[in-house]
Design an enzyme around this catalytic site. Structure first.
Site, PDB file in Angstrom:
ATOM      1  N   TYR A 107      34.377  39.087  46.455  1.00 36.17           N
ATOM      2  CA  TYR A 107      33.739  40.163  44.871  1.00 36.17           C
ATOM      3  C   TYR A 107      32.567  39.215  45.481  1.00 36.17           C
ATOM      4  CZ  TYR A 107      36.150  42.708  42.100  1.00 36.17           C
ATOM      5  OH  TYR A 107      37.384  44.192  41.206  1.00 36.17           O
ATOM      6  N   GLU A 108      32.912  37.487  45.744  1.00 41.51           N
ATOM      7  CA  GLU A 108      31.598  37.050  45.639  1.00 41.51           C
ATOM      8  C   GLU A 108      30.619  37.951  46.516  1.00 41.51           C
ATOM      9  OE1 GLU A 108      33.191  33.085  47.478  1.00 41.51           O
ATOM     10  OE2 GLU A 108      30.862  32.662  46.795  1.00 41.51           O
ATOM     11  N   ASP A 136      38.045  37.316  36.085  1.00 45.73           N
ATOM     12  CA  ASP A 136      37.758  38.520  34.566  1.00 45.73           C
ATOM     13  C   ASP A 136      36.697  37.146  33.217  1.00 45.73           C
ATOM     14  OD1 ASP A 136      38.651  40.390  36.356  1.00 45.73           O
ATOM     15  OD2 ASP A 136      40.217  40.895  35.789  1.00 45.73           O
ATOM     16  N   ASP A 193      30.498  34.064  38.677  1.00 43.55           N
ATOM     17  CA  ASP A 193      28.912  34.502  39.312  1.00 43.55           C
ATOM     18  C   ASP A 193      28.587  34.647  37.497  1.00 43.55           C
ATOM     19  OD1 ASP A 193      31.007  37.467  39.103  1.00 43.55           O
ATOM     20  OD2 ASP A 193      29.466  37.698  38.065  1.00 43.55           O
ATOM     21  N   ASP A 225      47.941  36.251  42.742  1.00 45.29           N
ATOM     22  CA  ASP A 225      47.420  37.538  41.771  1.00 45.29           C
ATOM     23  C   ASP A 225      48.196  38.563  41.404  1.00 45.29           C
ATOM     24  OD1 ASP A 225      44.196  38.573  41.972  1.00 45.29           O
ATOM     25  OD2 ASP A 225      45.599  39.963  41.716  1.00 45.29           O
ATOM     26  N   THR A 245      34.791  34.865  48.675  1.00 45.06           N
ATOM     27  CA  THR A 245      34.984  35.890  48.810  1.00 45.06           C
ATOM     28  C   THR A 245      35.268  37.274  48.669  1.00 45.06           C
ATOM     29  OG1 THR A 245      35.087  35.884  46.266  1.00 45.06           O
ATOM     30  CG2 THR A 245      36.556  34.206  47.063  1.00 45.06           C
ATOM     31  N   GLU A 271      45.677  28.900  44.180  1.00 43.79           N
ATOM     32  CA  GLU A 271      44.130  29.781  43.827  1.00 43.79           C
ATOM     33  C   GLU A 271      44.237  30.645  42.791  1.00 43.79           C
ATOM     34  OE1 GLU A 271      42.291  32.271  46.399  1.00 43.79           O
ATOM     35  OE2 GLU A 271      41.362  32.664  45.710  1.00 43.79           O
TER      36      GLU A 271
HETATM   37  C1  LIG Z   1      37.082  40.000  39.728  1.00 42.35           C
HETATM   38  S1  LIG Z   1      38.631  39.310  40.319  1.00 42.35           S
HETATM   39  C2  LIG Z   1      38.646  38.472  41.919  1.00 42.35           C
HETATM   40  C3  LIG Z   1      39.762  38.393  42.674  1.00 42.35           C
HETATM   41  C4  LIG Z   1      39.291  36.933  43.892  1.00 42.35           C
HETATM   42  N1  LIG Z   1      38.624  36.186  43.765  1.00 42.35           N
HETATM   43  C5  LIG Z   1      37.325  37.554  44.373  1.00 42.35           C
HETATM   44  O1  LIG Z   1      36.381  36.616  43.990  1.00 42.35           O
HETATM   45  O2  LIG Z   1      37.608  38.726  45.498  1.00 42.35           O
HETATM   46  C6  LIG Z   1      40.361  38.686  39.386  1.00 42.35           C
HETATM   47  C7  LIG Z   1      41.123  39.063  40.179  1.00 42.35           C
HETATM   48  O3  LIG Z   1      42.015  37.985  38.721  1.00 42.35           O
HETATM   49  C8  LIG Z   1      43.755  38.659  38.922  1.00 42.35           C
HETATM   50  N2  LIG Z   1      43.865  38.092  37.894  1.00 42.35           N
HETATM   51  C9  LIG Z   1      43.044  38.535  36.645  1.00 42.35           C
HETATM   52  N3  LIG Z   1      43.816  37.973  35.480  1.00 42.35           N
HETATM   53  C10 LIG Z   1      45.572  37.299  36.139  1.00 42.35           C
HETATM   54  C11 LIG Z   1      46.231  36.865  35.324  1.00 42.35           C
HETATM   55  N4  LIG Z   1      46.502  36.467  34.344  1.00 42.35           N
HETATM   56  N5  LIG Z   1      47.128  36.314  36.517  1.00 42.35           N
HETATM   57  C12 LIG Z   1      46.795  36.912  37.752  1.00 42.35           C
HETATM   58  N6  LIG Z   1      46.050  37.671  38.139  1.00 42.35           N
HETATM   59  C13 LIG Z   1      44.978  37.995  37.657  1.00 42.35           C
HETATM   60  C14 LIG Z   1      42.698  40.587  39.125  1.00 42.35           C
HETATM   61  O4  LIG Z   1      44.584  41.447  39.655  1.00 42.35           O
HETATM   62  C15 LIG Z   1      42.220  39.802  40.000  1.00 42.35           C
HETATM   63  O5  LIG Z   1      42.464  40.282  41.491  1.00 42.35           O
END
Ligand SMILES: C[S@@+](CC[C@H](N)C(=O)[O-])C[C@H]1O[C@@H](n2cnc3c(N)ncnc32)[C@H](O)[C@@H]1O
Length: 225
Positions: free
Chosen positions: A202-203, A125, A160, A76, A200, A51
């Site tokens: 964020y979900e 993101d 989303d 992450d 998750t 993941e």
């Molecule tokens: C919006 S959060 C979603 C986290 C989780 N998947 C959730 O749904 O709750 C996006 C996550 O992607 C990680 N992230 C963003 N760009 C990344 C990258 N290039 N490499 C590793 N992690 C990354 C961020 O640190 C963050 O924790």
């Protein structure tokens, strides 16, 4: 930096199922784990499912609990978020899950060619507007992921963001990739199974706001590297 965050960073390093390296340590020949996850860490021949952007790791943990014969690694860049999932592995004595703190673009240094069976990208993101190259479902990222995904391996996206979802569907079409499954409104369509039962962080937030959650699974074999 907040004291709690520093404690979590320090505790991460004590977990046998938590991995991080500096770029200098792995840039030349990759991590020691590269190509060895099943033989050195999981000690089984189950599938390896990764993941990317796992945050606190709910999906990695949720899948690992449901599919005990397979192995799950959450990745992450933020160690403080990963701590939550890594702590759960310790508390529950789980043997088929682990976490790596790494940039997504460096994962070819953590996984060997064809070592990974499936990739999940959960609520990345969306990188709105012109920052398309930064999207985890851009051809730039997917061609990096192709270096370690098995032929016919599957990439799963849950989001989303209709902008990111539409972009991904368009990218799939433009590159002649194969869609394995597509659900335009998970919670309006599906009532049971992991897709709607594992949520998750964020979900859960987006669902509370009434947002629609979309899903597409696809293969990237046709993508040019
Ligand atoms: C919006 S959060 C979603 C986290 C989780 N998947 C959730 O749904 O709750 C996006 C996550 O992607 C990680 N992230 C963003 N760009 C990344 C990258 N290039 N490499 C590793 N992690 C990354 C961020 O640190 C963050 O924790």
């Amino acid at each position: 930096m907040a004291k709690k965050k520093l404690q979590h960073f320090a505790e991460n390093k004590t977990f046998p199922h938590y991995f991080e390296s500096t770029f200098a340590q792995i840039s030349e020949s990759g991590s020691n784990m590269r190509g060895n996850w099943k033989s050195l860490f999981f000690a089984n021949s189950g599938k390896l499912i990764v993941e990317i952007g796992c945050g606190k790791g709910e999906y990695t943990i949720g899948q690992a609990k449901r599919f005990g014969n397979n192995n799950f690694i959450g990745v992450d860049i933020k160690g403080a978020r990963i701590w939550r999932g890594a702590k759960t592995i310790e508390e529950e004595g789980m043997k088929n899950a682990a976490f790596i703190r790494s940039q997504a673009g460096l994962l070819h240094l953590w996984f060997a060619e064809s070592e990974v069976d499936e990739i999940w990208i959960t609520f990345p993101d969306p990188q709105p507007g012109s920052r398309k190259n930064k999207r985890l479902t851009s051809p730039r990222y997917l061609s990096m992921f192709k270096k370690f995904l098995k032929p016919e391996g599957i990439v799963h996206l849950k989001t989303d963001s209709s902008e990111l979802f539409d972009y991904t569907i368009e990218m799939i079409g433009e590159n002649n990739l194969r869609v394995v499954e597509r659900v335009d409104d998970i919670y309006g369509t599906i009532t049971e199974g992991p897709l709607c039962e594992i949520r998750t962080f964020y979900e859960s937030m987006w669902l509370a706001e009434g947002k629609t959650i979309m899903y597409v699974a696809f293969q990237i074999d046709n993508l040019l590297q």
